[in-house]
Scaffold this motif. Sequence first.
Motif, PDB file in Angstrom:
ATOM      1  N   ARG A   1      -4.899  -1.178  -6.460  1.00 44.96           N
ATOM      2  CA  ARG A   1      -5.362  -1.603  -5.138  1.00 44.96           C
ATOM      3  C   ARG A   1      -4.576  -2.817  -4.679  1.00 44.96           C
ATOM      4  O   ARG A   1      -4.067  -3.577  -5.490  1.00 44.96           O
ATOM      5  CB  ARG A   1      -6.848  -1.950  -5.188  1.00 44.96           C
ATOM      6  CG  ARG A   1      -7.674  -0.731  -5.535  1.00 44.96           C
ATOM      7  CD  ARG A   1      -8.969  -0.483  -4.824  1.00 44.96           C
ATOM      8  NE  ARG A   1      -9.360  -1.314  -3.739  1.00 44.96           N
ATOM      9  CZ  ARG A   1     -10.566  -1.875  -3.647  1.00 44.96           C
ATOM     10  NH1 ARG A   1     -11.454  -1.712  -4.607  1.00 44.96           N
ATOM     11  NH2 ARG A   1     -10.881  -2.592  -2.601  1.00 44.96           N
TER      12      ARG A   1
ATOM     13  N   TYR B   1     -12.063  -7.018  -8.641  1.00 43.91           N
ATOM     14  CA  TYR B   1     -11.667  -5.626  -8.849  1.00 43.91           C
ATOM     15  C   TYR B   1     -11.185  -5.406 -10.285  1.00 43.91           C
ATOM     16  O   TYR B   1     -11.584  -4.453 -10.953  1.00 43.91           O
ATOM     17  CB  TYR B   1     -10.572  -5.221  -7.854  1.00 43.91           C
ATOM     18  CG  TYR B   1      -9.898  -3.933  -8.181  1.00 43.91           C
ATOM     19  CD1 TYR B   1     -10.563  -2.723  -8.008  1.00 43.91           C
ATOM     20  CD2 TYR B   1      -8.603  -3.911  -8.697  1.00 43.91           C
ATOM     21  CE1 TYR B   1      -9.949  -1.516  -8.343  1.00 43.91           C
ATOM     22  CE2 TYR B   1      -7.987  -2.718  -9.022  1.00 43.91           C
ATOM     23  CZ  TYR B   1      -8.660  -1.536  -8.837  1.00 43.91           C
ATOM     24  OH  TYR B   1      -8.054  -0.344  -9.170  1.00 43.91           O
TER      25      TYR B   1
ATOM     26  N   GLN C   1       0.836  -1.204   0.000  1.00 46.91           N
ATOM     27  CA  GLN C   1       0.000   0.000   0.000  1.00 46.91           C
ATOM     28  C   GLN C   1       0.873   1.258   0.000  1.00 46.91           C
ATOM     29  O   GLN C   1       0.599   2.207  -0.726  1.00 46.91           O
ATOM     30  CB  GLN C   1      -0.930  -0.010   1.227  1.00 46.91           C
ATOM     31  CG  GLN C   1      -2.006   1.010   1.176  1.00 46.91           C
ATOM     32  CD  GLN C   1      -2.991   0.772   0.044  1.00 46.91           C
ATOM     33  OE1 GLN C   1      -3.311  -0.365  -0.288  1.00 46.91           O
ATOM     34  NE2 GLN C   1      -3.456   1.821  -0.571  1.00 46.91           N
TER      35      GLN C   1
END
Length: 133
Positions: free
Chosen positions: A118, A129, A106
């Motif tokens: 992501r 996703y 992240q």
Amino acid sequence: MALVRRHASDWFEVDIDRDARRVIVRRLPPLFRSQADAELACTPVLDVLDAIDRATHTLMMDVRLARGVNDPEYEAWYAPLRREIVRDFRRVAIVVRSASGWLQAQRLASVDRDEGFRVFDDLARAERYLDGR
């Protein structure tokens, strides 16, 4: 799923799912011992990625088998290669195996891309996703 293996080495495997227009890059356990090692390992991966239209594909970067390294010097010389791998894809999903891996990915994702990027600890959620679901 119509996976085609495009590259395999000690460091990476690269498959393309032509049906889903998805590239799957798996980072394998061996560490890069030097910047030269990283460049040697990443060059064939980048050659595969440069041969496709990234803007029409998604990228799944599966780093669950990789050994985490958070050494600032290592990160500094690997950063340009890492950014080059993820550039220009419609969406990028990084799949990690641990909470510390999630935090590190992240942190790096926030530096590498502004949007469409992501981090997941679940492969099925990452696929959803990338499919836009």
